[in-house]
Design a protein around this motif. Structure first.
Motif, PDB file in Angstrom:
ATOM      1  N   MET A   1       4.172   2.543  13.694  1.00  0.00           N
ATOM      2  CA  MET A   1       5.191   1.617  13.283  1.00  0.00           C
ATOM      3  C   MET A   1       5.958   1.179  14.515  1.00  0.00           C
ATOM      4  O   MET A   1       6.081   1.924  15.478  1.00  0.00           O
ATOM      5  CB  MET A   1       6.046   2.278  12.218  1.00  0.00           C
ATOM      6  CG  MET A   1       7.454   2.522  12.511  1.00  0.00           C
ATOM      7  SD  MET A   1       8.352   3.388  11.212  1.00  0.00           S
ATOM      8  CE  MET A   1       7.185   4.524  10.573  1.00  0.00           C
ATOM      9  N   LYS A   2       6.443  -0.048  14.484  1.00  0.00           N
ATOM     10  CA  LYS A   2       7.159  -0.609  15.623  1.00  0.00           C
ATOM     11  C   LYS A   2       8.648  -0.635  15.330  1.00  0.00           C
ATOM     12  O   LYS A   2       9.065  -0.865  14.198  1.00  0.00           O
ATOM     13  CB  LYS A   2       6.658  -2.010  15.934  1.00  0.00           C
ATOM     14  CG  LYS A   2       5.229  -2.027  16.425  1.00  0.00           C
ATOM     15  CD  LYS A   2       4.788  -3.409  16.809  1.00  0.00           C
ATOM     16  CE  LYS A   2       3.342  -3.369  17.284  1.00  0.00           C
ATOM     17  NZ  LYS A   2       2.889  -4.666  17.757  1.00  0.00           N
ATOM     18  N   ALA A   3       9.420  -0.408  16.376  1.00  0.00           N
ATOM     19  CA  ALA A   3      10.867  -0.431  16.254  1.00  0.00           C
ATOM     20  C   ALA A   3      11.461  -1.133  17.456  1.00  0.00           C
ATOM     21  O   ALA A   3      10.826  -1.243  18.508  1.00  0.00           O
ATOM     22  CB  ALA A   3      11.406   0.983  16.149  1.00  0.00           C
ATOM     23  N   ARG A   4      12.685  -1.589  17.290  1.00  0.00           N
ATOM     24  CA  ARG A   4      13.415  -2.239  18.379  1.00  0.00           C
ATOM     25  C   ARG A   4      14.822  -1.657  18.412  1.00  0.00           C
ATOM     26  O   ARG A   4      15.501  -1.604  17.395  1.00  0.00           O
ATOM     27  CB  ARG A   4      13.462  -3.736  18.166  1.00  0.00           C
ATOM     28  CG  ARG A   4      14.315  -4.462  19.205  1.00  0.00           C
ATOM     29  CD  ARG A   4      14.124  -5.946  19.136  1.00  0.00           C
ATOM     30  NE  ARG A   4      12.813  -6.226  19.727  1.00  0.00           N
ATOM     31  CZ  ARG A   4      12.195  -7.377  19.631  1.00  0.00           C
ATOM     32  NH1 ARG A   4      12.719  -8.366  18.951  1.00  0.00           N
ATOM     33  NH2 ARG A   4      11.016  -7.557  20.206  1.00  0.00           N
ATOM     34  N   VAL A   5      15.229  -1.225  19.604  1.00  0.00           N
ATOM     35  CA  VAL A   5      16.589  -0.753  19.820  1.00  0.00           C
ATOM     36  C   VAL A   5      17.257  -1.762  20.750  1.00  0.00           C
ATOM     37  O   VAL A   5      16.776  -2.002  21.860  1.00  0.00           O
ATOM     38  CB  VAL A   5      16.619   0.659  20.439  1.00  0.00           C
ATOM     39  CG1 VAL A   5      18.054   1.112  20.664  1.00  0.00           C
ATOM     40  CG2 VAL A   5      15.865   1.657  19.569  1.00  0.00           C
ATOM     41  N   THR A   6      18.334  -2.367  20.280  1.00  0.00           N
ATOM     42  CA  THR A   6      19.073  -3.349  21.056  1.00  0.00           C
ATOM     43  C   THR A   6      20.401  -2.732  21.474  1.00  0.00           C
ATOM     44  O   THR A   6      21.151  -2.244  20.629  1.00  0.00           O
ATOM     45  CB  THR A   6      19.323  -4.625  20.229  1.00  0.00           C
ATOM     46  OG1 THR A   6      18.065  -5.123  19.757  1.00  0.00           O
ATOM     47  CG2 THR A   6      20.008  -5.697  21.049  1.00  0.00           C
ATOM     48  N   VAL A   7      20.666  -2.749  22.768  1.00  0.00           N
ATOM     49  CA  VAL A   7      21.886  -2.154  23.322  1.00  0.00           C
ATOM     50  C   VAL A   7      22.721  -3.264  23.949  1.00  0.00           C
ATOM     51  O   VAL A   7      22.208  -4.036  24.764  1.00  0.00           O
ATOM     52  CB  VAL A   7      21.543  -1.082  24.384  1.00  0.00           C
ATOM     53  CG1 VAL A   7      22.809  -0.475  24.960  1.00  0.00           C
ATOM     54  CG2 VAL A   7      20.644  -0.005  23.799  1.00  0.00           C
ATOM     55  N   GLY A  49       4.571   7.400   9.422  1.00  0.00           N
ATOM     56  CA  GLY A  49       4.774   6.293   8.501  1.00  0.00           C
ATOM     57  C   GLY A  49       6.100   6.281   7.779  1.00  0.00           C
ATOM     58  O   GLY A  49       6.317   5.432   6.939  1.00  0.00           O
ATOM     59  N   ASP A  50       7.009   7.208   8.107  1.00  0.00           N
ATOM     60  CA  ASP A  50       8.279   7.258   7.393  1.00  0.00           C
ATOM     61  C   ASP A  50       9.369   6.533   8.193  1.00  0.00           C
ATOM     62  O   ASP A  50       9.824   7.039   9.219  1.00  0.00           O
ATOM     63  CB  ASP A  50       8.690   8.714   7.148  1.00  0.00           C
ATOM     64  CG  ASP A  50       9.985   8.826   6.369  1.00  0.00           C
ATOM     65  OD1 ASP A  50      10.324   7.883   5.624  1.00  0.00           O
ATOM     66  OD2 ASP A  50      10.668   9.866   6.507  1.00  0.00           O
ATOM     67  N   PRO A  51       9.784   5.355   7.728  1.00  0.00           N
ATOM     68  CA  PRO A  51      10.788   4.587   8.463  1.00  0.00           C
ATOM     69  C   PRO A  51      12.120   5.315   8.618  1.00  0.00           C
ATOM     70  O   PRO A  51      12.773   5.200   9.653  1.00  0.00           O
ATOM     71  CB  PRO A  51      10.958   3.317   7.621  1.00  0.00           C
ATOM     72  CG  PRO A  51       9.729   3.218   6.801  1.00  0.00           C
ATOM     73  CD  PRO A  51       9.269   4.623   6.571  1.00  0.00           C
ATOM     74  N   GLU A  55      13.806   6.006  12.191  1.00  0.00           N
ATOM     75  CA  GLU A  55      15.133   5.468  12.489  1.00  0.00           C
ATOM     76  C   GLU A  55      16.092   6.573  12.939  1.00  0.00           C
ATOM     77  O   GLU A  55      16.842   6.404  13.902  1.00  0.00           O
ATOM     78  CB  GLU A  55      15.701   4.744  11.270  1.00  0.00           C
ATOM     79  CG  GLU A  55      17.022   4.079  11.544  1.00  0.00           C
ATOM     80  CD  GLU A  55      17.514   3.232  10.387  1.00  0.00           C
ATOM     81  OE1 GLU A  55      18.653   2.756  10.485  1.00  0.00           O
ATOM     82  OE2 GLU A  55      16.786   3.031   9.400  1.00  0.00           O
ATOM     83  N   ALA A  56      16.045   7.714  12.274  1.00  0.00           N
ATOM     84  CA  ALA A  56      16.901   8.839  12.658  1.00  0.00           C
ATOM     85  C   ALA A  56      16.574   9.319  14.075  1.00  0.00           C
ATOM     86  O   ALA A  56      17.478   9.599  14.876  1.00  0.00           O
ATOM     87  CB  ALA A  56      16.757   9.974  11.659  1.00  0.00           C
ATOM     88  N   ALA A  57      15.287   9.399  14.407  1.00  0.00           N
ATOM     89  CA  ALA A  57      14.874   9.839  15.732  1.00  0.00           C
ATOM     90  C   ALA A  57      15.323   8.841  16.800  1.00  0.00           C
ATOM     91  O   ALA A  57      15.782   9.233  17.880  1.00  0.00           O
ATOM     92  CB  ALA A  57      13.356  10.021  15.779  1.00  0.00           C
ATOM     93  N   LEU A  58      15.216   7.555  16.501  1.00  0.00           N
ATOM     94  CA  LEU A  58      15.618   6.538  17.468  1.00  0.00           C
ATOM     95  C   LEU A  58      17.131   6.477  17.641  1.00  0.00           C
ATOM     96  O   LEU A  58      17.622   6.220  18.739  1.00  0.00           O
ATOM     97  CB  LEU A  58      15.061   5.181  17.066  1.00  0.00           C
ATOM     98  CG  LEU A  58      13.544   5.067  17.207  1.00  0.00           C
ATOM     99  CD1 LEU A  58      13.042   3.786  16.580  1.00  0.00           C
ATOM    100  CD2 LEU A  58      13.137   5.147  18.673  1.00  0.00           C
ATOM    101  N   LYS A  59      17.878   6.735  16.594  1.00  0.00           N
ATOM    102  CA  LYS A  59      19.336   6.803  16.727  1.00  0.00           C
ATOM    103  C   LYS A  59      19.730   7.966  17.628  1.00  0.00           C
ATOM    104  O   LYS A  59      20.625   7.842  18.465  1.00  0.00           O
ATOM    105  CB  LYS A  59      19.997   6.919  15.358  1.00  0.00           C
ATOM    106  CG  LYS A  59      20.021   5.609  14.609  1.00  0.00           C
ATOM    107  CD  LYS A  59      20.722   5.732  13.274  1.00  0.00           C
ATOM    108  CE  LYS A  59      20.767   4.378  12.575  1.00  0.00           C
ATOM    109  NZ  LYS A  59      21.438   4.429  11.276  1.00  0.00           N
ATOM    110  N   GLU A  60      19.048   9.086  17.472  1.00  0.00           N
ATOM    111  CA  GLU A  60      19.301  10.226  18.347  1.00  0.00           C
ATOM    112  C   GLU A  60      18.958   9.882  19.799  1.00  0.00           C
ATOM    113  O   GLU A  60      19.704  10.209  20.725  1.00  0.00           O
ATOM    114  CB  GLU A  60      18.492  11.443  17.880  1.00  0.00           C
ATOM    115  CG  GLU A  60      18.753  12.678  18.701  1.00  0.00           C
ATOM    116  CD  GLU A  60      17.978  13.893  18.210  1.00  0.00           C
ATOM    117  OE1 GLU A  60      18.086  14.935  18.872  1.00  0.00           O
ATOM    118  OE2 GLU A  60      17.273  13.813  17.190  1.00  0.00           O
TER     119      GLU A  60
END
Length: 79
Positions: A1-7, A49-51, A55-60
């Motif tokens: 799955m793809k994610a984007r973190v914008t700072v 596959g669990d969004p 998301e929790a991992a990327l927030k950390e």
């Protein structure tokens, strides 16, 4: 799955790079630019596959590494 973190810098924090870009745009003759704020974008591919877990991992990751939360905000998007 793809994610984007914008700072991005929090409002009220001086952004000298944004000001430099703003000046350069005006010197190029691009009109209508009121202000520029710069930031960073991280495109990240996650396994699994669990969004919600991703998301929790990327927030950390953003809290600990990707963003300086004293002066920056971040947004995590699963795309």
């Amino acid at each position: 799955m793809k994610a984007r973190v914008t700072v991005t810098l929090k409002s009220g924090i001086l952004d000298p790079q944004g000001k430099a870009i703003e000046g350069a745009l005006k010197s190029l003759g691009i009109s209508g630019v009121a202000s520029v704020r710069q930031g960073k974008v991280f495109d990240i591919e996650m396994e699994g596959g669990d969004p919600a877990t991703a998301e929790a991992a990327l927030k950390e990751a953003a809290d600990k590494l990707l963003a300086n939360t004293v002066i920056e905000n971040y947004r995590v998007e699963i795309v």
